[in-house]
Design an enzyme around this catalytic site. Structure first.
Site, PDB file in Angstrom:
ATOM      1  N   GLN A   1      11.036 -15.085   7.185  1.00 12.31           N
ATOM      2  CA  GLN A   1       9.700 -15.686   7.174  1.00 12.31           C
ATOM      3  C   GLN A   1       9.360 -15.974   5.712  1.00 12.31           C
ATOM      4  O   GLN A   1       8.958 -15.089   4.968  1.00 12.31           O
ATOM      5  CB  GLN A   1       8.668 -14.747   7.802  1.00 12.31           C
ATOM      6  CG  GLN A   1       7.284 -15.375   7.895  1.00 12.31           C
ATOM      7  CD  GLN A   1       6.206 -14.377   8.331  1.00 12.31           C
ATOM      8  OE1 GLN A   1       6.411 -13.164   8.287  1.00 12.31           O
ATOM      9  NE2 GLN A   1       5.053 -14.888   8.739  1.00 12.31           N
TER      10      GLN A   1
ATOM     11  N   ARG B   1       0.816  -1.230   0.000  1.00  8.97           N
ATOM     12  CA  ARG B   1       0.000   0.000   0.000  1.00  8.97           C
ATOM     13  C   ARG B   1       0.841   1.268   0.000  1.00  8.97           C
ATOM     14  O   ARG B   1       0.318   2.366  -0.192  1.00  8.97           O
ATOM     15  CB  ARG B   1      -0.937  -0.012   1.208  1.00  8.97           C
ATOM     16  CG  ARG B   1      -2.139  -0.932   1.027  1.00  8.97           C
ATOM     17  CD  ARG B   1      -3.145  -0.754   2.133  1.00  8.97           C
ATOM     18  NE  ARG B   1      -2.715  -1.435   3.365  1.00  8.97           N
ATOM     19  CZ  ARG B   1      -3.296  -1.260   4.547  1.00  8.97           C
ATOM     20  NH1 ARG B   1      -4.305  -0.414   4.673  1.00  8.97           N
ATOM     21  NH2 ARG B   1      -2.874  -1.921   5.614  1.00  8.97           N
TER      22      ARG B   1
ATOM     23  N   LYS C   1       8.774  -1.627   3.212  1.00  4.51           N
ATOM     24  CA  LYS C   1       8.069  -0.651   4.039  1.00  4.51           C
ATOM     25  C   LYS C   1       8.926  -0.103   5.172  1.00  4.51           C
ATOM     26  O   LYS C   1       8.963   1.111   5.413  1.00  4.51           O
ATOM     27  CB  LYS C   1       6.799  -1.282   4.604  1.00  4.51           C
ATOM     28  CG  LYS C   1       6.007  -0.349   5.514  1.00  4.51           C
ATOM     29  CD  LYS C   1       4.645  -0.887   5.864  1.00  4.51           C
ATOM     30  CE  LYS C   1       4.718  -2.126   6.713  1.00  4.51           C
ATOM     31  NZ  LYS C   1       3.373  -2.494   7.243  1.00  4.51           N
TER      32      LYS C   1
ATOM     33  N   ARG D   1      26.252  21.461   2.765  1.00  2.00           N
ATOM     34  CA  ARG D   1      26.130  20.083   2.294  1.00  2.00           C
ATOM     35  C   ARG D   1      27.061  19.154   3.074  1.00  2.00           C
ATOM     36  O   ARG D   1      27.872  19.611   3.879  1.00  2.00           O
ATOM     37  CB  ARG D   1      26.423  20.046   0.797  1.00  2.00           C
ATOM     38  CG  ARG D   1      25.344  20.731  -0.053  1.00  2.00           C
ATOM     39  CD  ARG D   1      25.776  20.926  -1.490  1.00  2.00           C
ATOM     40  NE  ARG D   1      26.167  19.663  -2.120  1.00  2.00           N
ATOM     41  CZ  ARG D   1      26.839  19.593  -3.267  1.00  2.00           C
ATOM     42  NH1 ARG D   1      27.197  20.706  -3.897  1.00  2.00           N
ATOM     43  NH2 ARG D   1      27.155  18.423  -3.784  1.00  2.00           N
TER      44      ARG D   1
ATOM     45  N   ASP E   1       7.322  -1.220  11.742  1.00  2.00           N
ATOM     46  CA  ASP E   1       6.683  -0.046  11.142  1.00  2.00           C
ATOM     47  C   ASP E   1       6.027   0.856  12.181  1.00  2.00           C
ATOM     48  O   ASP E   1       5.099   1.604  11.869  1.00  2.00           O
ATOM     49  CB  ASP E   1       5.654  -0.483  10.093  1.00  2.00           C
ATOM     50  CG  ASP E   1       4.477  -1.239  10.684  1.00  2.00           C
ATOM     51  OD1 ASP E   1       4.537  -1.623  11.873  1.00  2.00           O
ATOM     52  OD2 ASP E   1       3.480  -1.447   9.959  1.00  2.00           O
TER      53      ASP E   1
ATOM     54  N   GLU F   1     -10.983  -9.461  17.638  1.00  2.55           N
ATOM     55  CA  GLU F   1     -10.894  -8.730  16.379  1.00  2.55           C
ATOM     56  C   GLU F   1     -12.236  -8.100  16.032  1.00  2.55           C
ATOM     57  O   GLU F   1     -13.300  -8.584  16.443  1.00  2.55           O
ATOM     58  CB  GLU F   1     -10.425  -9.660  15.254  1.00  2.55           C
ATOM     59  CG  GLU F   1      -9.021 -10.216  15.447  1.00  2.55           C
ATOM     60  CD  GLU F   1      -7.966  -9.148  15.571  1.00  2.55           C
ATOM     61  OE1 GLU F   1      -8.104  -8.096  14.919  1.00  2.55           O
ATOM     62  OE2 GLU F   1      -7.000  -9.346  16.333  1.00  2.55           O
TER      63      GLU F   1
ATOM     64  N   ASN G   1       1.303   2.046   6.981  1.00  3.15           N
ATOM     65  CA  ASN G   1       0.939   1.198   5.840  1.00  3.15           C
ATOM     66  C   ASN G   1       0.797   1.972   4.541  1.00  3.15           C
ATOM     67  O   ASN G   1       0.813   1.381   3.465  1.00  3.15           O
ATOM     68  CB  ASN G   1      -0.368   0.459   6.130  1.00  3.15           C
ATOM     69  CG  ASN G   1      -0.199  -0.607   7.196  1.00  3.15           C
ATOM     70  OD1 ASN G   1       0.614  -1.509   7.060  1.00  3.15           O
ATOM     71  ND2 ASN G   1      -0.957  -0.488   8.280  1.00  3.15           N
TER      72      ASN G   1
ATOM     73  N   ASN H   1      -5.869  -2.936  20.712  1.00  2.10           N
ATOM     74  CA  ASN H   1      -4.611  -3.667  20.658  1.00  2.10           C
ATOM     75  C   ASN H   1      -3.594  -2.950  19.782  1.00  2.10           C
ATOM     76  O   ASN H   1      -3.842  -2.672  18.609  1.00  2.10           O
ATOM     77  CB  ASN H   1      -4.864  -5.081  20.110  1.00  2.10           C
ATOM     78  CG  ASN H   1      -3.604  -5.895  19.991  1.00  2.10           C
ATOM     79  OD1 ASN H   1      -2.684  -5.750  20.783  1.00  2.10           O
ATOM     80  ND2 ASN H   1      -3.564  -6.779  18.996  1.00  2.10           N
TER      81      ASN H   1
ATOM     82  N   ASN I   1      38.848  35.833   4.905  1.00  3.82           N
ATOM     83  CA  ASN I   1      37.630  36.450   4.382  1.00  3.82           C
ATOM     84  C   ASN I   1      37.465  36.048   2.917  1.00  3.82           C
ATOM     85  O   ASN I   1      38.373  36.244   2.108  1.00  3.82           O
ATOM     86  CB  ASN I   1      37.697  37.972   4.496  1.00  3.82           C
ATOM     87  CG  ASN I   1      36.401  38.624   4.033  1.00  3.82           C
ATOM     88  OD1 ASN I   1      35.483  38.815   4.822  1.00  3.82           O
ATOM     89  ND2 ASN I   1      36.321  38.975   2.763  1.00  3.82           N
TER      90      ASN I   1
END
Length: 451
Positions: A78, A18, A25, A319, A108, A158, A230, A173, A363
């Site tokens: 995972q 999203r 993300k 910079r 996140d 939920e 998200n 939650n 200078n």
């Protein structure tokens, strides 16, 4: 809490579709630090602590960021996304080593604090099996609700499964949880996937604990602290909260922000005493500002060190690699890059100083440019102490201007100028040994120097 060991598992495997971005993300920035960096910075650190980050397949950039922020971080992949409990168990090996406190957080939620992690751990030291983080939502729609009986958390319901009465509950939650590390695998392994999505939900741990006769408690925090990201809109909302937090911290430390809402800070900005920042200033990462410095309006500063009593701007751009000594002055429409300006240096108007070292009390006149790039490589300009560079001069690097040297206005310097020499380079080139001293002497006598 220092006597107890801990493992923090940060779940950072989300793709963030999203966000409409190819960047994972958790690598999107808030206050010039990634979402993940904020969470890892807040997680417990020091002796008897460990850290695991669960990432998605092909997310080496996330693993690299975790290691950059916390070299002690372990990473686990995972491979399939089968729910939050499944993600936690991707780090089973780390959990199995055994700790007192297991903390589960999300990559996140950049606004979470170290103090909140400490508050979550406290009930575990008193015997609780779970401490779950909750917040009072202004609009609870879509959030899981905490079902409590007295002081105990008995379930997390939920939205889709909640009754009408339960949907009126505004204690929601946050997803962050602390589990007794000695019982963690026993609890997590009992979580099933008998639900419409066939996923393993960490929230089910609360009911498992209740059935075991163990205690779950709620720790409350503000809704802002547990904002999850998200979408780009939510990223902007988190940025606004973070900026307000950074400005407040700066002002409490004694920094004067003339119009706070117009000043943009970075999470790592460092301030001394009696610093003043005028409206519409942007301070990027890696900036350190010493006592008494004033940054005037519409200036932009990144990866820069500012000494004491420095004056910047208005409309200045510093910079990366800029370092200014005490009392240095950078004026309007001046740009610096990879430049060291020692104490008392003045560059007041319309100049570019790049890949350069400028000695104390020199200078630099308006319109001066260090010509550091020949189309292939960058080259260095070295200007000695007490030098005077006249307006509209071009110093073609590599070149060295000696101590006390005088560069006449409009000069194009292509070769080294000795100490205390005068350079009036037109065509042909003229460099006069000792000319600067003679110029100053004649000026004090009211005579016009010889051309």
């Amino acid at each position: 809490m220092t006597a107890r060991s801990s493992l923090t598992i940060v779940l950072a495997a989300g793709e963030g579709t999203r966000m409409r971005s190819s960047l994972p993300k958790v690598l999107h920035p808030v206050a010039h630090q990634t979402l993940l960096a904020h969470v890892l910075a807040a997680a417990p650190k020091g002796t008897e602590t460990s850290l695991a980050v669960v990432i998605g397949p092909d997310h080496q950039a996330v693993a690299d960021e975790a290691k950059r922020i916390r070299p002690d971080a372990l990473t686990y992949v995972q491979a399939e996304r089968l729910g939050t409990a499944h993600a936690v168990l991707a780090a089973r090996e780390a959990i199995a080593h055994g700790v007192d406190d297991l903390l589960i957080a999300f990559g996140d939620t950049p606004l979470i604090s170290a103090q909140t992690f400490a508050r979550l751990r406290a009930p575990l030291a008193r015997g609780a099996a779970i401490a779950a983080l909750g917040f009072r939502a202004a609009d609870p729609t879509g959030y899981g609700r905490f079902i409590v009986e007295g002081d105990r958390l008995v379930a997390i319901r939920e939205q889709a499964d909640a009754s009408d009465a339960e949907r009126k509950i505004n204690l929601c939650n946050a997803g962050v949880m602390a589990i007794d590390g000695r019982r963690a695998l026993q609890i997590l392994d009992k979580i099933g996937n008998a639900n419409s999505k066939g996923e393993y939900y960490l929230t089910d741990a609360v009911e498992i604990v209740r059935k075991q006769g163990w205690e779950s408690v709620v720790i409350e925090t503000s809704e802002d602290e547990v904002r999850g990201i998200n979408t780009k809109a939510q990223l902007a909302e988190a940025e606004a909260v973070m900026q307000a937090r950074l400005r407040k911290t700066a002002m409490e430390a004694g920094v004067t922000l003339v119009a706070p809402e117009t000043v943009y800070l970075s999470a790592d900005t460092s301030f001394g005493k009696d610093v003043t920042i005028e409206p519409f200033v942007v301070i990027g990462p890696g900036v350190s500002i010493a006592d008494g410095t004033v940054i005037h309006s519409f200036s932009h500063i990144v990866q820069t060190t500012l000494g004491k009593n420095v004056s910047i701007g208005p409309y200045a751009r510093l910079r990366p690699g800029t370092s200014l000594g005490d009392g240095a002055r950078i004026g309007n429409f001046v740009e610096t890059k990879a430049a060291t300006l020692e104490a008392g240096v003045k560059v007041n108007h319309l100049s570019y100083i790049g890949d350069a070292t400028v000695g104390a009390n020199s200078n630099i006149g308006a319109g001066t440019i260090t010509c550091n790039y020949d189309g292939f490589k960058k080259h260095k300009t070295i200007i000695g102490q007490g030098a005077f560079v006249g307006t509209n001069s071009s110093l073609v690097a590599p070149v060295k201007i000696g101590n006390g040297a005088y560069i006449g206005s409009g000069s194009v310097i292509t070769r080294d100028v000795p100490d205390d020499a005068m350079a009036l380079e037109r065509s042909p080139q003229t460099i006069r040994e000792g000319g600067a001293a003679r110029y100053r002497e004649m000026k004090t006598r009211g005579k016009k120097p010889e051309k």
